[in-house]
Design a protein around this motif. Structure first.
Motif, PDB file in Angstrom:
ATOM      1  N   ALA A 172      -1.102  -6.143  -7.327  1.00 20.98           N
ATOM      2  CA  ALA A 172      -1.733  -6.871  -8.096  1.00 20.98           C
ATOM      3  C   ALA A 172      -2.714  -6.221  -9.019  1.00 20.98           C
ATOM      4  CB  ALA A 172      -2.748  -7.860  -7.297  1.00 20.98           C
ATOM      5  N   TYR A 173      -3.067  -5.024  -8.653  1.00 21.14           N
ATOM      6  CA  TYR A 173      -3.793  -3.997  -9.349  1.00 21.14           C
ATOM      7  C   TYR A 173      -2.801  -3.757 -10.633  1.00 21.14           C
ATOM      8  CZ  TYR A 173      -6.704  -0.161 -10.989  1.00 21.14           C
ATOM      9  OH  TYR A 173      -7.580   0.801 -11.843  1.00 21.14           O
ATOM     10  N   ALA A 174      -1.595  -3.196 -10.299  1.00 19.92           N
ATOM     11  CA  ALA A 174      -0.973  -2.835 -11.228  1.00 19.92           C
ATOM     12  C   ALA A 174      -0.548  -3.790 -12.375  1.00 19.92           C
ATOM     13  CB  ALA A 174       0.709  -2.281 -10.819  1.00 19.92           C
ATOM     14  N   ARG A 175      -0.249  -4.975 -11.830  1.00 19.33           N
ATOM     15  CA  ARG A 175      -0.068  -6.157 -12.738  1.00 19.33           C
ATOM     16  C   ARG A 175      -1.215  -6.388 -13.662  1.00 19.33           C
ATOM     17  NH1 ARG A 175       3.391 -10.549 -12.312  1.00 19.33           N
ATOM     18  NH2 ARG A 175       5.158  -9.140 -12.189  1.00 19.33           N
ATOM     19  N   LYS A 176      -2.360  -6.196 -13.231  1.00 25.17           N
ATOM     20  CA  LYS A 176      -3.548  -6.960 -14.229  1.00 25.17           C
ATOM     21  C   LYS A 176      -3.952  -5.639 -15.127  1.00 25.17           C
ATOM     22  CE  LYS A 176      -4.674 -10.955 -13.372  1.00 25.17           C
ATOM     23  NZ  LYS A 176      -4.856 -11.928 -14.533  1.00 25.17           N
ATOM     24  N   THR A 177      -3.688  -4.402 -14.729  1.00 24.35           N
ATOM     25  CA  THR A 177      -4.097  -3.102 -15.309  1.00 24.35           C
ATOM     26  C   THR A 177      -3.099  -2.656 -16.407  1.00 24.35           C
ATOM     27  OG1 THR A 177      -3.707  -1.666 -13.829  1.00 24.35           O
ATOM     28  CG2 THR A 177      -5.939  -2.810 -13.849  1.00 24.35           C
ATOM     29  N   GLY A 178      -1.882  -2.839 -15.985  1.00 23.86           N
ATOM     30  CA  GLY A 178      -0.815  -2.059 -16.825  1.00 23.86           C
ATOM     31  C   GLY A 178      -0.760  -0.658 -16.336  1.00 23.86           C
ATOM     32  N   LYS A 179      -1.340  -0.135 -15.307  1.00 22.52           N
ATOM     33  CA  LYS A 179      -1.517   1.212 -14.858  1.00 22.52           C
ATOM     34  C   LYS A 179      -0.491   1.121 -13.612  1.00 22.52           C
ATOM     35  CE  LYS A 179      -6.160   2.335 -15.912  1.00 22.52           C
ATOM     36  NZ  LYS A 179      -7.536   2.962 -15.409  1.00 22.52           N
ATOM     37  N   VAL A 180      -0.170   2.533 -12.955  1.00 22.97           N
ATOM     38  CA  VAL A 180       0.341   2.774 -11.978  1.00 22.97           C
ATOM     39  C   VAL A 180      -0.592   2.289 -10.589  1.00 22.97           C
ATOM     40  CG1 VAL A 180       1.738   4.276 -10.442  1.00 22.97           C
ATOM     41  CG2 VAL A 180       2.354   4.458 -12.769  1.00 22.97           C
ATOM     42  N   GLY A 181      -0.038   1.437  -9.856  1.00 22.88           N
ATOM     43  CA  GLY A 181      -0.715   0.922  -8.519  1.00 22.88           C
ATOM     44  C   GLY A 181      -0.714   2.266  -7.656  1.00 22.88           C
ATOM     45  N   VAL A 182      -2.116   2.614  -6.837  1.00 21.70           N
ATOM     46  CA  VAL A 182      -1.717   3.663  -5.864  1.00 21.70           C
ATOM     47  C   VAL A 182      -2.285   2.950  -4.627  1.00 21.70           C
ATOM     48  CG1 VAL A 182      -2.814   6.150  -5.377  1.00 21.70           C
ATOM     49  CG2 VAL A 182      -2.328   5.494  -7.665  1.00 21.70           C
ATOM     50  N   ALA A 183      -1.458   3.597  -3.601  1.00 22.56           N
ATOM     51  CA  ALA A 183      -2.107   3.098  -2.162  1.00 22.56           C
ATOM     52  C   ALA A 183      -1.484   4.228  -1.267  1.00 22.56           C
ATOM     53  CB  ALA A 183      -1.400   1.856  -1.628  1.00 22.56           C
ATOM     54  N   THR A 184      -2.304   4.276  -0.115  1.00 21.73           N
ATOM     55  CA  THR A 184      -2.127   5.401   0.896  1.00 21.73           C
ATOM     56  C   THR A 184      -1.965   4.832   2.139  1.00 21.73           C
ATOM     57  OG1 THR A 184      -2.494   7.627   1.527  1.00 21.73           O
ATOM     58  CG2 THR A 184      -4.525   6.494   0.880  1.00 21.73           C
ATOM     59  N   VAL A 185      -1.061   5.189   2.941  1.00 22.33           N
ATOM     60  CA  VAL A 185      -0.806   4.896   4.385  1.00 22.33           C
ATOM     61  C   VAL A 185      -0.613   6.310   5.232  1.00 22.33           C
ATOM     62  CG1 VAL A 185      -0.493   2.520   3.965  1.00 22.33           C
ATOM     63  CG2 VAL A 185       1.513   4.452   4.077  1.00 22.33           C
ATOM     64  N   THR A 186      -0.725   6.084   6.781  1.00 19.61           N
ATOM     65  CA  THR A 186      -0.275   7.248   7.289  1.00 19.61           C
ATOM     66  C   THR A 186       1.192   6.962   7.707  1.00 19.61           C
ATOM     67  OG1 THR A 186      -1.063   8.816   9.229  1.00 19.61           O
ATOM     68  CG2 THR A 186      -0.998   6.295   9.523  1.00 19.61           C
ATOM     69  N   CYS A 187       1.901   7.934   8.527  1.00 21.57           N
ATOM     70  CA  CYS A 187       2.936   8.085   8.747  1.00 21.57           C
ATOM     71  C   CYS A 187       3.334   7.201   9.773  1.00 21.57           C
ATOM     72  CB  CYS A 187       3.285   9.649   9.505  1.00 21.57           C
ATOM     73  SG  CYS A 187       2.605  10.225  10.614  1.00 21.57           S
ATOM     74  N   GLY A 188       4.626   7.056  10.313  1.00 18.97           N
ATOM     75  CA  GLY A 188       5.232   6.329  11.342  1.00 18.97           C
ATOM     76  C   GLY A 188       4.689   4.726  11.129  1.00 18.97           C
TER      77      GLY A 188
END
Length: 550
Positions: free
Chosen positions: A58-74
């Motif tokens: 949603a952040y990417a859609r609203k800003t036109g920027k690349v959305g960034v997220a982070t999660v751990t492995c597995g």
């Protein structure tokens, strides 16, 4: 030269002009994420990995920027499998920093072959195992996300992240500097000439805009074309509201069409689809436009979309340039369809007039939506979720496209609260209103705490029918027990207060103006619980699963 590798990787991300990252920390990403936060990037720490990626969408859609997220492995990575297909199908650019199990371990409890999971969703996976190459690989991931408009997941073993950096500290130029600087594609004159002939021979025309038209800024050109060729206007669901102030706008074209829209679109013999992938739902599985010829204007024209012949002729062009050229070449037609009678029919016909008996002490969901449409301030940001209730909430004709977010390309419920967080992060000075159903909200109700903790300005309006709405209606139409889809009505007001938010159970719609006035002054986080009848079927369900269908 005392830097750790994770610090250099975080700095490479920061150089990509990111200002917000949605995160859930674990062993394989927490050092990197903490370093990124120390560089001034705003971190939204969510309670579930899925919500990190969905909020970034949603952040990417609203800003036109690349959305960034982070999660751990597995298990951190496997939790995002529902969000990624939606991002792929919605053409949203994301970069997800995911850890990987340490390479030095012969066995690791959370180790898993991560790439097959990601590629199965349609997203791209890059395993970063050569430290000196990692900054360039991150830059390339952002470049891929920007140019291909899709999510890219980076897997980085966390033992490599923790190594002292031994490479060059002169980091690569950010991806924005490498994006090809090219102009929009103009149409070929021969394509325009053929389309003009098609318009000349048509009797009733609909100009339908999709997200490609929104992104190209083609809205005004579509209106001019419609005026010149005596056409009505419509949009796809994601682009709903683009023509909200036009008296000849039919609203959404597809399964969510209003009664007036379905009738008038069924009379069309030419549909000019501007910047749309012509999805199954957009044409209501080929039942909406009848035998109309479909002319597509798009930079990537297609004939077959989602296993159906979707377009009959094409103009390959940027949406705005294509429509402008077509409007300029089209001779103005006499006005017959764009009459005051047509405008009145569109304006005065209810979206859905089917009568239903409403039990005591619950609302008709259509009445709730009408009351909210009338009372909510025009400048507030609206977010629609998925599920049975989403049809009703889509019927808000006064709301413009840039204030109403709809992402439902994968058909999954449970995304609404994440989308609301993403919009709130993208529009920190605005009030965000989420429209959701009880089943959808319960899937990630824990994120109310995230909203409160981060001080996001979000009002959640939930239609509470005590069940999974689509499923109970489908089961009942089959003559089967609905027991497996009925759960009772949670007290969302009490749940909200338990998380530190405001909560109201709205049993009388006349109190809405007062509640809205109060919330406009206080802001913060709140949940309004609207008990609604489970006897009201949306037109989508009635058409597919109504009496006599089985």
């Amino acid at each position: 030269m005392n830097k750790k590798t994770y610090e250099v990787l975080a700095e490479t991300f920061r150089r990509e002009d990111i200002d917000t990252c949605f995160a859930l920390l674990g062993d394989a990403n927490m050092n990197w994420a903490t370093s990124l936060a120390g560089m001034g990037v705003r971190m939204i720490y969510v309670r579930h990995e899925h919500c990190a990626v969905a909020a970034a969408m949603a952040y990417a859609r609203k800003t036109g920027k690349v959305g960034v997220a982070t999660v751990t492995c597995g298990p951190g990575l496997t939790q995002i499998m529902t969000a990624l297909p939606a991002a792929v199908r919605a053409n949203l650019p994301l970069v997800v920093f995911a850890g990987e199990a340490p390479l030095k371990s012969g066995w690791y409890n959370q180790g898993i072959e991560q790439a097959p999971f990601i590629t199965a969703t349609g997203a791209t996976y890059h395993a970063l195992h050569h430290p000196a190459r990692m900054p360039d690989a991150i830059r390339d991931a952002f470049l891929e996300a920007r140019t291909m408009c899709r999510p890219v997941v980076l897997g980085v073993p966390f033992d490599l992240q923790d190594r002292p950096w031994e490479g060059d500290l002169s980091l690569p130029a950010p991806s924005a500097e490498l994006v090809p600087q090219v102009g929009p594609i103009p149409p070929h004159p021969d394509d325009i000439a053929r389309a003009v002939e098609r318009i000349r021979d048509a009797r009733r025309i609909v100009v339908m805009a999709g997200m490609g038209a929104v992104l190209a800024g083609a809205g005004a050109a579509c209106r001019r074309l419609a005026q010149r060729c005596d056409a009505l206007l419509a949009t796809t669901l994601p682009a709903r509201g683009l023509f909200h102030s036009d008296p000849y706008c039919l609203g959404i074209a597809g399964g969510f069409s209003s009664e007036a829209g379905r009738k008038l679109m069924g009379e069309a013999d030419l549909v000019i689809a501007v910047g749309s992938i012509l999805a199954q739902h957009n044409a209501d599985d080929s039942k909406l436009f009848g035998q109309a010829h479909v002319l597509q204007i798009d930079i990537k024209p297609l004939t077959v979309s989602q296993a159906r012949i979707a377009a009959d002729s094409h103009i390959r062009a940027d949406a705005r340039l294509g429509v402008e050229a077509l409007a300029a070449a089209t001779e103005r037609r006499p006005v017959t369809w764009r009459s005051e009678e047509t405008a009145r029919f569109i304006r005065e016909t209810p979206a859905d007039a089917e009568p239903f008996p409403i039990e005591p002490d619950v609302h008709d969901p259509r009445g709730v939506v009408a009351a909210l449409e009338s009372a909510l301030p025009q400048e507030w940001e609206m977010v629609n979720s998925s599920g049975h209730c989403s049809y009703f909430f889509a019927q808000m004709p006064s709301r413009p496209q840039d204030r109403f977010l709809t992402i439902r390309e994968f058909g999954a419920i449970g995304n609404g609260i994440s989308f609301a967080m993403g919009v709130a992060a993208a529009r920190p000075d605005s009030t965000v209103v989420l429209f959701d159903g009880d089943g959808s909200l319960m899937m990630h109700v824990q994120e109310i705490e995230t909203i409160v903790r981060h001080g996001l300005n979000v009002l959640i309006c939930v239609l509470n029918d005590g069940a999974y709405g689509s499923e109970i209606h489908k089961l009942r139409s089959e003559g089967l027990s609905d027991e497996g889809a009925v759960f009772g009505r949670p007290d969302f007001a009490a749940i909200a207060r338990g998380f530190g938010a405001e909560g109201e159970r709205v049993t009388n719609l006349s109190v809405l103006p007062g509640l809205i006035d109060k919330f406009s002054r206080t802001g913060g986080a709140a949940v309004w619980d609207f008990p609604v009848s489970d006897k009201v079927l949306s037109p989508v369900i009635r058409r597919a699963h109504g009496k006599g269908k089985h």
